[in-house]
Design an enzyme around this catalytic site. Structure first.
Site, PDB file in Angstrom:
ATOM      1  CB  ILE A   1      13.862  45.320  24.295  1.00  0.00           C
ATOM      2  CG1 ILE A   1      12.758  45.475  25.336  1.00  0.00           C
ATOM      3  CG2 ILE A   1      13.402  45.828  22.955  1.00  0.00           C
ATOM      4  CD1 ILE A   1      12.205  46.890  25.447  1.00  0.00           C
ATOM      5  CG  ASP A   2      19.329  43.313  25.234  1.00  0.00           C
ATOM      6  OD1 ASP A   2      19.000  42.185  24.835  1.00  0.00           O
ATOM      7  OD2 ASP A   2      20.178  44.025  24.667  1.00  0.00           O
ATOM      8  CE  LYS A   3      17.964  42.273  35.161  1.00  0.00           C
ATOM      9  NZ  LYS A   3      18.847  41.473  36.061  1.00  0.00           N
TER      10      LYS A   3
END
Length: 342
Positions: free
Chosen positions: A153-155
């Site tokens: 999942i994105d930062k």
């Protein structure tokens, strides 16, 4: 080329990773077949996706997947990050482990933590923490430096992530992701109120031709990759709404790109235009309120809330749920109060 389930956000600069010079007696052969025979652990689909994204050049020029290699052609394969040793430095970073057994663990990732080391983020990642706390985590072919991971999942997205501890578990989870049988629900705060209040976005997504950091939609379906998001409005807050998004596919920035396509970018998503006042009044009091909300949640308002899958070893159906993080909850409460008294 790495699977699009787990790429990292990228800069616009490309770095050369492979340079292959075709033999002077090279027969005419499609570029994707040519590269399949020369790059380890890479599928034809991934090569074609890389060509579409501009990551493969012949004689310093972009080409199409049906290009036929000629004698003495110089083929370069580029990536958004420079070549680097895939050794991961273990770091003693605490982990919020929701579930763990001998085969896998489910982790609640905080916003701001990068999942795996990559250009400009070699340390402080989830993988750096995993390699400190656990030994000999397995890796999928072609995903060197990403032990235990089958998705990401994105930062600046918070929420649940599953990590495998052995190869059989890793492969079993990877197959479920490939078959789209993993249940993944996200909560997103978006600008405006989607209409209808419940629906499906079936729209190809891929890297923008103008800015490689951004994922965009391709309505005609001749570019990008197949992507499906089911959404449902949970809370109407007049100017923004809390939306549940269920992923059928897991492309890079899928929810962020799909919701922007729908005309409802995620709240404070700077990459997709959600960090501006997109709905509401022109009064300075309202703008100040929105700016205060941006300060509370200085990231895109997206949380991977639930995760369901079949345990690859025990065959038990598992479903995990997580609370919204404090910044997300506080912003929702602010909006609830605002629409009640204004």
């Amino acid at each position: 080329m790495s699977d699009t389930e787990i790429p990292e956000e990228q800069d616009d600069v490309l770095f050369e990773h492979h340079r292959i010079v075709a033999d002077q007696k090279q027969g005419l052969v499609r570029i994707d077949k040519f590269l399949m025979a020369r790059l380890p652990n890479v599928t034809r689909t991934k090569i074609q996706a890389g060509i579409h994204a501009g990551f493969v050049k012949v004689n310093d020029k972009p080409i199409k997947p049906n290009y036929k290699v000629h004698p003495r052609d110089v083929i370069t394969v580029l990536f958004p990050e420079p070549p680097r040793d895939t050794d991961v430095i273990p770091e003693n970073i605490p982990l919020d482990i929701v579930f763990e057994d001998a085969y896998l663990m489910v982790i609640n990732k905080p916003a701001g933590m990068v999942v795996h080391p990559a250009y400009q983020n070699w340390t402080g990642t989830l993988v750096n923490a995993l390699t400190y706390h656990f030994q000999n985590l397995p890796q999928l072919p072609g995903n060197d430096g990403r032990p235990g991971l089958v998705h990401r999942i994105d930062k600046d997205t918070s929420g649940l992530l599953v990590v495998a501890k052995d190869e059989m578990t890793l492969n079993g989870l990877a197959k479920q992701f490939f078959d789209h049988t993993i249940e993944r629900k996200y909560y997103a705060l978006v600008w405006g109120i989607p209409e209808p209040a419940e629906g499906t976005i079936n729209m190809n997504v891929g890297r923008s031709l103008k800015d490689r950091r951004v994922t965009t939609t391709f309505p005609k379906g001749d570019m990008g990759r197949h992507a499906i998001t089911h959404y449902r409005v949970l809370k109407d807050l007049r100017y923004v709404s809390l939306v549940e998004c269920q992923l059928e596919t897991g492309r890079t920035h899928q929810i962020r790109a799909h919701m922007k396509h729908l005309g409802h970018p995620l709240f404070n998503d700077s990459m997709y235009g959600g960090n501006q006042v997109l709905k509401g009044t022109v009064f300075s009091k309202y703008k100040q309120f929105v700016d205060n909300c941006f300060t509370i949640i200085p990231r895109q308002a997206l949380h991977a809330k639930s995760l369901g899958f079949v345990h690859p070893i025990t065959k038990e159906r598992l479903l995990f749920d997580s609370d919204l993080p404090n910044d997300f909850k506080e912003v929702i409460e602010k909006w609830e109060h605002y629409v009640k008294y204004n």
